[in-house]
Design a protein around this motif. Structure first.
Motif, mmCIF file in Angstrom:
data_model
loop_
_atom_site.group_PDB
_atom_site.id
_atom_site.type_symbol
_atom_site.label_atom_id
_atom_site.label_comp_id
_atom_site.label_asym_id
_atom_site.label_seq_id
_atom_site.Cartn_x
_atom_site.Cartn_y
_atom_site.Cartn_z
ATOM 1 N N UNK A 277 31.674 51.221 46.401
ATOM 2 C CA UNK A 277 31.635 49.795 46.687
ATOM 3 C C UNK A 277 32.949 49.149 46.283
ATOM 4 N N UNK A 278 33.464 48.290 47.177
ATOM 5 C CA UNK A 278 34.670 47.517 46.885
ATOM 6 C C UNK A 278 34.269 46.086 46.569
ATOM 7 N N UNK A 279 34.842 45.537 45.515
ATOM 8 C CA UNK A 279 34.587 44.141 45.143
ATOM 9 C C UNK A 279 35.812 43.312 45.519
ATOM 10 N N UNK A 280 35.669 42.445 46.536
ATOM 11 C CA UNK A 280 36.743 41.554 46.955
ATOM 12 C C UNK A 280 36.682 40.294 46.096
ATOM 13 N N UNK A 281 37.754 40.040 45.370
ATOM 14 C CA UNK A 281 37.819 38.906 44.444
ATOM 15 C C UNK A 281 38.708 37.834 45.058
ATOM 16 N N UNK B 73 41.542 36.549 36.756
ATOM 17 C CA UNK B 73 41.556 37.738 37.610
ATOM 18 C C UNK B 73 41.283 38.994 36.774
ATOM 19 N N UNK B 74 41.936 39.107 35.614
ATOM 20 C CA UNK B 74 41.752 40.279 34.768
ATOM 21 C C UNK B 74 40.318 40.359 34.253
ATOM 22 N N UNK B 75 39.717 39.196 33.957
ATOM 23 C CA UNK B 75 38.321 39.174 33.522
ATOM 24 C C UNK B 75 37.409 39.758 34.608
ATOM 25 N N UNK B 76 37.611 39.326 35.849
ATOM 26 C CA UNK B 76 36.797 39.828 36.950
ATOM 27 C C UNK B 76 37.069 41.306 37.231
ATOM 28 N N UNK B 77 38.319 41.693 37.148
ATOM 29 C CA UNK B 77 38.664 43.099 37.407
ATOM 30 C C UNK B 77 37.942 44.017 36.417
ATOM 31 N N UNK B 78 38.043 43.716 35.151
ATOM 32 C CA UNK B 78 37.379 44.541 34.137
ATOM 33 C C UNK B 78 35.867 44.546 34.334
ATOM 34 N N UNK B 79 35.316 43.402 34.708
ATOM 35 C CA UNK B 79 33.874 43.292 34.921
ATOM 36 C C UNK B 79 33.433 44.209 36.070
ATOM 37 N N UNK B 80 34.177 44.184 37.161
ATOM 38 C CA UNK B 80 33.820 45.015 38.322
ATOM 39 C C UNK B 80 33.945 46.502 38.007
ATOM 40 N N UNK B 81 35.012 46.880 37.312
ATOM 41 C CA UNK B 81 35.207 48.289 36.965
ATOM 42 C C UNK B 81 34.074 48.777 36.077
ATOM 43 N N UNK B 82 33.664 47.958 35.128
ATOM 44 C CA UNK B 82 32.570 48.329 34.233
ATOM 45 C C UNK B 82 31.263 48.550 34.982
ATOM 46 N N UNK B 83 31.109 47.910 36.138
ATOM 47 C CA UNK B 83 29.865 48.032 36.898
ATOM 48 C C UNK B 83 30.035 48.931 38.124
ATOM 49 N N UNK B 84 31.074 49.752 38.131
ATOM 50 C CA UNK B 84 31.206 50.798 39.141
ATOM 51 C C UNK B 84 31.772 50.373 40.475
ATOM 52 N N UNK B 85 32.371 49.191 40.557
ATOM 53 C CA UNK B 85 32.965 48.731 41.808
ATOM 54 C C UNK B 85 34.487 48.755 41.703
ATOM 55 N N UNK B 86 35.136 48.982 42.831
ATOM 56 C CA UNK B 86 36.601 48.996 42.867
ATOM 57 C C UNK B 86 37.107 47.593 43.183
ATOM 58 N N UNK B 87 37.768 46.914 42.237
ATOM 59 C CA UNK B 87 38.183 45.530 42.475
ATOM 60 C C UNK B 87 39.412 45.440 43.372
ATOM 61 N N UNK B 88 39.426 44.390 44.192
ATOM 62 C CA UNK B 88 40.586 44.130 45.052
ATOM 63 C C UNK B 88 40.764 42.619 45.121
ATOM 64 N N UNK B 89 41.867 42.130 44.588
ATOM 65 C CA UNK B 89 42.135 40.693 44.537
ATOM 66 C C UNK B 89 42.717 40.242 45.874
ATOM 67 N N UNK B 90 42.137 39.176 46.471
ATOM 68 C CA UNK B 90 42.595 38.673 47.764
ATOM 69 C C UNK B 90 42.655 37.152 47.706
ATOM 70 N N UNK B 91 43.413 36.594 48.629
ATOM 71 C CA UNK B 91 43.441 35.144 48.848
ATOM 72 C C UNK B 91 43.159 34.942 50.326
#
Length: 468
Positions: free
Chosen positions: A416-420, A438-456
């Protein structure tokens, strides 16, 4: 996929990702390589009467691009012909160990066989300790696997270098490749290191064994022992435990308590009575060290051979998914599930551009109805060429009981990819606070098994380079 194929593919991937402005590989270079690789892959599949595969296409494409780079930059040719940093140690270390083992036994009187020979007893004791450590090492928890990969990564990186006077983009790509290759090839390098170390230990013991017999051909041995702290009974007990297995397996002649007592302080020793003890020590080195180490080395060698022929390269990456369509495969599909977020027309267009940047120009977007805050996660079916993603707006604060539960349920059993999406905050929050969020969300997603990807989504990277 074998090691050679994976190496070429990863090298080109690193170079293309570093060459964002297409300074070393132009659009024409990449399109020509893709077109040629597609034809070669189909021709090869027809010859083998099988279906064309993505790894075949990627390898032929990488080969075409590497040839172009080598022709334009002569110094780059040494990178394409690179090898493992362990190739020299594979034969130099065992040879050095053989010579060192032959010299280690020679310390002391050349005409004597000491029943308590420190070099020979030390070789056996050290290897027994090594076997114990190997068992403990195998039982280390998986979370400490990074400790095991450290040596492999360092030795693998030690075999590479970046030639001088390469263009900046090309040098950056080669450097990134070296880091990625050490990480991906850690299991293979660990197997190679284990093979070298086991066979070197076997060679060291074999050197001591051969030295015993070689010296015995031209000299006459006298056997005996002496000790400040050990009594004859203790020495007899120690040697009985040490030599009992070899006496049983090889049928060698044993010894009595009286014989051990008679050899104390070399009183009963005489030239020519050392042959039996030479045989006992040589058989012990063979049984306790040489044969087990050769077997362990052979197991490691077979493991390295298997990993070399079945290299574990994960092709579920945006770069490879982009090239899948160029290989003649079905266009990729980006399936997006917004969470507690309404996607307007402008952001929907941003998602279209993002899908093309992730999966290629022919990629399709499927925007699902948004999931309400606190709702249960729906089932997202996985499929070939399908990338499932959940879309979060980072203006909200991630909550374990809502976002965390939703992510864990959605990503169970699939990638699963998490689009932030930062579009709601980018214009009204300073850079430092935005980076923290952004770093808060990235760490949160990684901890729950999702690959974070920051977008605008209001200013997507429409200029993202398509390697095809």
């Amino acid at each position: 996929m074998n090691e050679k194929t994976a190496r070429a593919i990863m090298l080109v991937k690193a170079i293309e990702e570093a060459d964002q402005h297409k300074e070393v590989l132009t659009d024409d270079d990449r399109k020509f390589a893709s077109r040629t690789a597609r034809e070669l892959a189909h021709w090869q599949a027809a010859e083998q009467r099988s279906a064309s595969t993505l790894p075949d296409f990627l390898y032929h494409r990488a080969e075409q691009l590497l040839k172009r780079l080598a022709a334009r930059h002569k110094l780059f040719a040494s990178v394409t012909q690179g090898h493992s940093g362990l190739w020299g140690a594979s034969w130099m270390l065992p040879l050095a160990a053989l010579l060192a083992g032959g010299m280690a036994e020679r310390f002391g009187d050349p005409h004597r066989v000491d029943l308590l020979s420190m070099p020979l007893l030390g070789i056996i004791a050290w290897n027994m300790l090594a076997y114990l450590l190997l068992v403990l090492w195998a039982l280390l928890p998986a979370r400490r696997a990074g400790l095991r990969r450290g040596l492999a990564n360092r030795m693998a990186l030690g075999g590479g270098h970046i030639p001088r006077r390469l263009p900046q983009a090309l040098a950056s790509g080669v450097l990134q490749f070296m880091v990625d290759w050490a990480r991906v090839g850690a299991r293979l390098n660990l197997a190679r290191i284990a093979r070298i170390l086991h066979w070197s230990a076997a060679a060291f013991a074999a050197g001591a064994l051969l030295s015993l017999y070689a010296r015995g051909i031209v000299e006459s041995y006298a056997a005996g022992w002496e000790s400040t702290f050990l009594s004859p009974w203790q020495v007899h007990h120690l040697l009985s435990v040490l030599f009992a297995p070899v006496e049983f397996i090889f049928g060698l002649e044993g010894f009595t308590m009286d014989e051990v007592m008679g050899l104390q302080n070399w009183e009963g020793s005489r030239l020519g009575n050392g042959a039996r003890w030479v045989h006992l020590y040589a058989a012990s080195l063979l049984l306790y060290v040489v044969l087990p180490r050769l077997a362990l080395g052979a197991i490691a060698a077979l493991r390295a051979l298997w990993l070399r022929r079945h290299f574990p390269l994960d092709l579920d990456h945006a770069y490879y998914r982009q090239l899948s369509a160029a290989a003649g495969g079905e266009p990729g599909l980006l399936r997006v599930l917004p969470y507690s977020l309404t996607v307007d027309e402008a952001r929907s267009k941003g998602l279209d551009i993002l899908a093309q940047a992730m999966l290629g120009e022919q990629a399709r977007l499927r925007l699902l109805p948004p999931a309400a805050y606190g709702s249960e996660a729906p089932a997202l079916e996985a499929g070939e060429g399908v990338t499932n993603a959940v879309l979060f707006g980072i203006a909200a604060t991630p909550e374990q009981e809502n976002h965390g539960v939703f992510l864990a349920a959605l990503g169970r059993g699939s990638k699963l990819t998490a689009l932030l999406d930062q579009s709601a905050l980018a214009a009204r929050m300073d850079a430092a606070r935005l980076s923290e969020r952004i770093e808060l969300w990235r760490e949160f997603c990684i901890q729950h098994g999702a690959e974070p990807m920051v977008v605008d989504l209001l200013a997507p990277m429409a200029a993202s380079e398509n390697p095809a």
